[in-house]
Design an enzyme around this catalytic site. Structure first.
Site, PDB file in Angstrom:
ATOM      1  N   SER A  87       0.913   6.510   2.866  1.00  0.00           N
ATOM      2  CA  SER A  87       1.580   7.487   3.736  1.00  0.00           C
ATOM      3  C   SER A  87       2.830   8.059   3.094  1.00  0.00           C
ATOM      4  O   SER A  87       3.508   7.381   2.321  1.00  0.00           O
ATOM      5  CB  SER A  87       1.988   6.825   5.050  1.00  0.00           C
ATOM      6  OG  SER A  87       0.853   6.448   5.775  1.00  0.00           O
ATOM      7  N   GLU A  90      -5.090   9.515  18.601  1.00  0.00           N
ATOM      8  CA  GLU A  90      -5.736  10.837  18.644  1.00  0.00           C
ATOM      9  C   GLU A  90      -6.737  10.995  17.500  1.00  0.00           C
ATOM     10  O   GLU A  90      -7.832  11.521  17.686  1.00  0.00           O
ATOM     11  CB  GLU A  90      -4.673  11.938  18.573  1.00  0.00           C
ATOM     12  CG  GLU A  90      -3.832  12.084  19.841  1.00  0.00           C
ATOM     13  CD  GLU A  90      -2.832  10.949  20.059  1.00  0.00           C
ATOM     14  OE1 GLU A  90      -2.521  10.205  19.105  1.00  0.00           O
ATOM     15  OE2 GLU A  90      -2.356  10.801  21.199  1.00  0.00           O
ATOM     16  N   GLU A 125      -9.079  -1.451   6.394  1.00  0.00           N
ATOM     17  CA  GLU A 125      -7.868  -1.591   7.204  1.00  0.00           C
ATOM     18  C   GLU A 125      -8.233  -1.652   8.681  1.00  0.00           C
ATOM     19  O   GLU A 125      -7.735  -2.470   9.434  1.00  0.00           O
ATOM     20  CB  GLU A 125      -6.920  -0.411   6.960  1.00  0.00           C
ATOM     21  CG  GLU A 125      -5.677  -0.482   7.845  1.00  0.00           C
ATOM     22  CD  GLU A 125      -4.694   0.659   7.597  1.00  0.00           C
ATOM     23  OE1 GLU A 125      -5.155   1.751   7.209  1.00  0.00           O
ATOM     24  OE2 GLU A 125      -3.495   0.456   7.814  1.00  0.00           O
ATOM     25  N   GLN A 162       0.835  -1.196   0.000  1.00  0.00           N
ATOM     26  CA  GLN A 162       0.000   0.000   0.000  1.00  0.00           C
ATOM     27  C   GLN A 162       0.872   1.249   0.000  1.00  0.00           C
ATOM     28  O   GLN A 162       1.643   1.448   0.945  1.00  0.00           O
ATOM     29  CB  GLN A 162      -0.876  -0.054   1.259  1.00  0.00           C
ATOM     30  CG  GLN A 162      -1.880   1.052   1.394  1.00  0.00           C
ATOM     31  CD  GLN A 162      -2.145   1.362   2.866  1.00  0.00           C
ATOM     32  OE1 GLN A 162      -1.228   1.510   3.674  1.00  0.00           O
ATOM     33  NE2 GLN A 162      -3.411   1.465   3.232  1.00  0.00           N
ATOM     34  N   SER A 195       4.646  -1.852   4.328  1.00  0.00           N
ATOM     35  CA  SER A 195       4.993  -3.241   4.635  1.00  0.00           C
ATOM     36  C   SER A 195       4.986  -4.030   3.338  1.00  0.00           C
ATOM     37  O   SER A 195       4.197  -3.747   2.449  1.00  0.00           O
ATOM     38  CB  SER A 195       4.002  -3.909   5.598  1.00  0.00           C
ATOM     39  OG  SER A 195       3.164  -2.983   6.171  1.00  0.00           O
TER      40      SER A 195
END
Lengths: 396, 373
Positions: free
Chosen positions: A118, A366, A233, A115, A150
């Site tokens: 990010s 958060e 996910e 994936q 990953s």
């Protein structure tokens, strides 16, 4: 409407498959291909794509039947990103041709997926990502840097979100692609983490050409498509029912039982408090899976992920404190490339350090609290100063 | 097993019936007003709940006129009563019913007496309470201060006289019958034959009393305290659901309030300092629901563990919810006129009732082999 398949029919189909392809004499891949083609791979997928359009709730029973017959599985832990994130997105947004091309080798484990979401500059604020895709004839040319990937070093395919229009607000200028990890210009480097090993990678993309036929969804619709991936996910990370004292609390409880010399009355109530919290989290996960099976999906998935992160950190912290001198030691700082993460079988220090990632990966704690507060409790959203600003004008 | 953690359709129907009645008859303003009246228990409401809806006879077998239901249904009622902090003797009555059922099944006492009482309870004619301090946890080997004379009874072996004192008893004020553990057996005493003195309690919606027995006539119900332990375990399991309901109500009213209360030109619920705490509370409550359901769905040795877990967890969650409710309401939450204090007082009392969280954790340590030293 296709005729309904009963539990009994399903059992028959499984037995027929096992009879026609004896797991004892059939090669692993042949068996998996046959299972996929019989619609017995992921039962809730449509016919022709490895499924029979059945309720998800029937899957565990089918897995049990195959396991009981000694059939090989598709090593789900190795292809988790493909199964859990890429596949539902391809199913939801892919063309017929794309589904035929990718789903079978994905499920059978022939092709590993990763994936590319990010970036160093886009973590919680994923929609701010900067990797650019520029149209050039029938291709897109991709440049940028992705991180926390990953399996990138083993993957054949990647799901990728890239910016195709920097002149509109951040959510509107994204497009979703499937990228060939063996294409020229893809460079994968291990990203060593504070535990000493490298589960993840950095991926550098330099003038990588992606055919437009590998786009999922419309140009500019990448954020919408990515939501499907991310929802799946969280289900993958939070879900599942396990026996009592599984996971970290079991390790801590065993240490307490087996090493009377480390018992400290001052830590006893903390141990029991965590034991209760772990049991509460376990029962909540059990209730969540019952809800899913009964077709009542709840927002408890985000809650479960939040709770497990916090628990793992507290339990592993207490374990180190409890062990005293042993807690001063670490098993191994050697740079390694583990395929799966296991908290068991490593030193307590590893557990303590690795658990720090639990409240960051897959949505920080958060952000999860924001999600619960806003989507479940209906509290006001965060003030968005970047909402109506063209992406290129945002401070970075 | 995991489906048992959900609510069934009949359970939801029962919930709706109780919720409707409470919305109509136990609005918090009237609950508050009653706390300063001469009648701290709402006996009229209890009549409707107990006899009308059949809440009093939930656990009573059908052949004795009850609903033949399980703790699961009782727990759903408890959730709704917790949401309303309703001043009715539901928990005390449930404890007494569970004790009578256990006595009946033990074969170690007078089944006919138990049957007779269960029939009256199910019919809504009588309310019973167990004469034991409300703070007693299910694990304790109870040693009370009530003794039996003469011993052994001379004329009728079923008749005895009880003398002594029990303090801080829950739901005994509106009771007609007291089940009294004394000298290793359990006796039935008419409430009118004992001296009950109301106590000024922290939780004004559940007034406790001290009970004095002075040569009070009692009939033996059961030999041994095993039925008492089983009754307290059932009560603790159901109390966890009351705590769940209370916590839910606190979260709900607080979320509503922080959406409407504005300071610095913004709804106070838009600040992460409050948002995150409310989200954490929601996570805790989601867990409380799972453990509370498990406590009323399991049985045998597993139930003993499940109840200890539920009490340790739900007690803390209810207190946290009520405390956040007061704090996030700011000044108004500290006033007498706002209901937050009713919830705070009930939550803190309930966390001590039937054993504190620490007590239940200590019990768990024995049950799951994690000794202190």
């Amino acid at each position: 409407m296709p005729p309904l398949i009963t539990q009994h029919d399903l059992e028959n189909r499984i037995q027929d498959l096992l009879a026609a392809h004896d797991p004892g004499t059939t090669s692993r891949l042949d068996f998996l291909h046959a299972r996929f083609d019989a619609g017995l791979a992921w039962l809730h997928y449509p016919p022709g794509l490895g499924g029979l359009g059945l309720p998800r709730g029937l899957q565990p029973a089918a897995e049990k039947a195959f396991a009981a017959a000694g059939a090989p599985d598709n090593e789900p832990q190795r292809i988790g990103i493909g199964l859990g994130m890429a596949a539902p997105t391809i199913l939801g947004f892919g063309s017929d041709e794309q589904k035929q091309r990718w789903l079978r080798p994905l499920w059978c484990g022939e092709q590993v997926w990763c994936q590319l979401f990010s970036e160093p500059g886009a973590g919680s604020d994923l929609a701010a990502l900067a990797t650019r895709a520029v149209r050039d004839g029938e291709d897109w040319v991709v440049n940028g840097q992705k991180v926390w990937t990953s399996m990138a070093h083993e993957a054949r395919w990647a799901i990728l979100v890239a910016r195709t229009d920097p002149d509109v607000p951040k959510h509107q200028g994204l497009t979703y692609f499937v990228l060939d990890m063996s294409a020229p210009g893809v460079e994968v480097r291990p990203l060593r983490q504070l535990t000493g090993e490298a589960e993840f990678n950095e991926v550098f993309l330099t003038d990588v050409r992606v055919p437009d036929s590998q786009r999922l969804g419309a140009v500019g619709e990448g954020w919408k498509v990515a939501q499907t991936t991310l929802m799946n996910e969280r289900v993958a990370i939070g879900g599942g029912a396990a026996p009592r004292e599984s996971g970290m609390i079991g390790v801590l409880a065993s240490a307490w039982r087996e090493q009377p010399e480390v018992r400290d009355p001052a830590l006893h109530d903390r141990l029991l408090t965590l034991w209760v919290a772990a049991e509460a989290a376990r029962l909540t996960a059990m209730r969540l899976s019952a809800q899913l099976a009964a077709g009542q999906p709840g927002p408890e998935g985000s809650a479960a992920k939040y709770a497990f992160a916090s628990l793992n950190q507290q339990i592993s912290s207490l374990e180190l404190e409890l062990l005293g001198e042993q807690g001063l030691r670490y098993d191994d700082w050697t740079m390694r490339r583990p395929e799966t993460v296991s908290f068991v079988g490593r030193s307590p220090g590893y557990r303590y350090l690795r658990a720090k990632g639990n409240s960051i990966e897959g949505g920080t704690s958060e952000i999860l609290l924001n999600i619960i507060a806003e989507r479940v409790l209906g509290l006001p959203g965060e003030i968005r100063v970047d909402k109506d600003v063209a992406w290129k004008d945002l401070p970075r | 097993m995991s489906e048992a953690l959900l609510y069934s359709e009949p359970e939801e129907e029962l919930r709706a019936a109780v919720a409707d009645l409470l919305a109509d008859r136990a609005a918090w303003a009237s609950v508050l007003a009653r706390t300063e009246s001469a009648e701290p228990y709402d006996t009229e409401l209890w009549k409707t709940l107990g006899g009308g809806i059949g809440v009093a006879g939930l656990l009573v077998p059908e052949e004795l006129g009850g609903a033949g239901a399980s703790l699961r249904e009782a727990a759903v009622v408890a959730e709704e009563l917790g949401k309303a902090v309703a001043p009715v003797p539901f928990l005390g009555s449930l404890t007494a019913t569970a004790l009578l059922l256990a006595a009946r099944e033990s074969g170690n006492g007078t089944a006919a007496l138990a049957d007779d009482l269960l029939r009256r309870i199910a019919a809504g004619e009588q309310t019973a309470a167990v004469a034991i301090p409300f703070s007693r946890s299910p694990d304790t080997t109870y040693r009370g201060r009530v003794s039996v004379t003469p011993w052994p009874p001379r004329e009728d072996p079923h008749e005895a006289r009880l003398t002594g004192r029990v303090t801080s008893v829950a739901d005994a004020l509106p009771a007609d019958v007291l089940l009294v553990p004394a000298d290793g057996s359990i006796y039935v005493v008419r409430a009118a034959d004992a001296q009950r003195t109301p106590v000024t309690t922290l939780d004004m919606t559940q007034v406790l009393c001290d009970i004095e027995f002075d040569d009070a006539p009692g009939q033996i119900l059961a030999i041994g305290y095993a039925p008492l332990a089983q009754a307290l375990l059932s009560a603790a399991a159901v109390l966890a659901s009351e705590q769940l309901g209370l916590a839910e109500q606190c979260l709900k009213t607080t979320v509503e309030y922080v959406k409407t209360r504005h300071q610095f030109g913004r709804a106070v619920g838009s600040y992460q300092g409050l948002k995150h705490r409310l989200a954490q509370l929601w996570v805790q409550i989601a867990q409380a629901r799972a453990v509370a359901r498990y406590a009323v769905s399991s049985s045998g040795d597993e139930q003993v563990i499940a109840v200890a877990v539920a009490q340790a967890h739900c007690s803390a969650v209810a207190v946290q919810a009520a405390e956040e409710c007061v704090q996030m309401h700011g000044g108004i939450g500290f006033t007498w006129e706002h209901p937050a204090h009713l919830y705070l007082k009930r939550a803190k009392s309930a966390s001590i009732a039937l054993g504190s969280p620490a007590r239940h954790r200590r019990r768990l340590a024995e049950l799951v082999d994690l000794p202190a030293s």
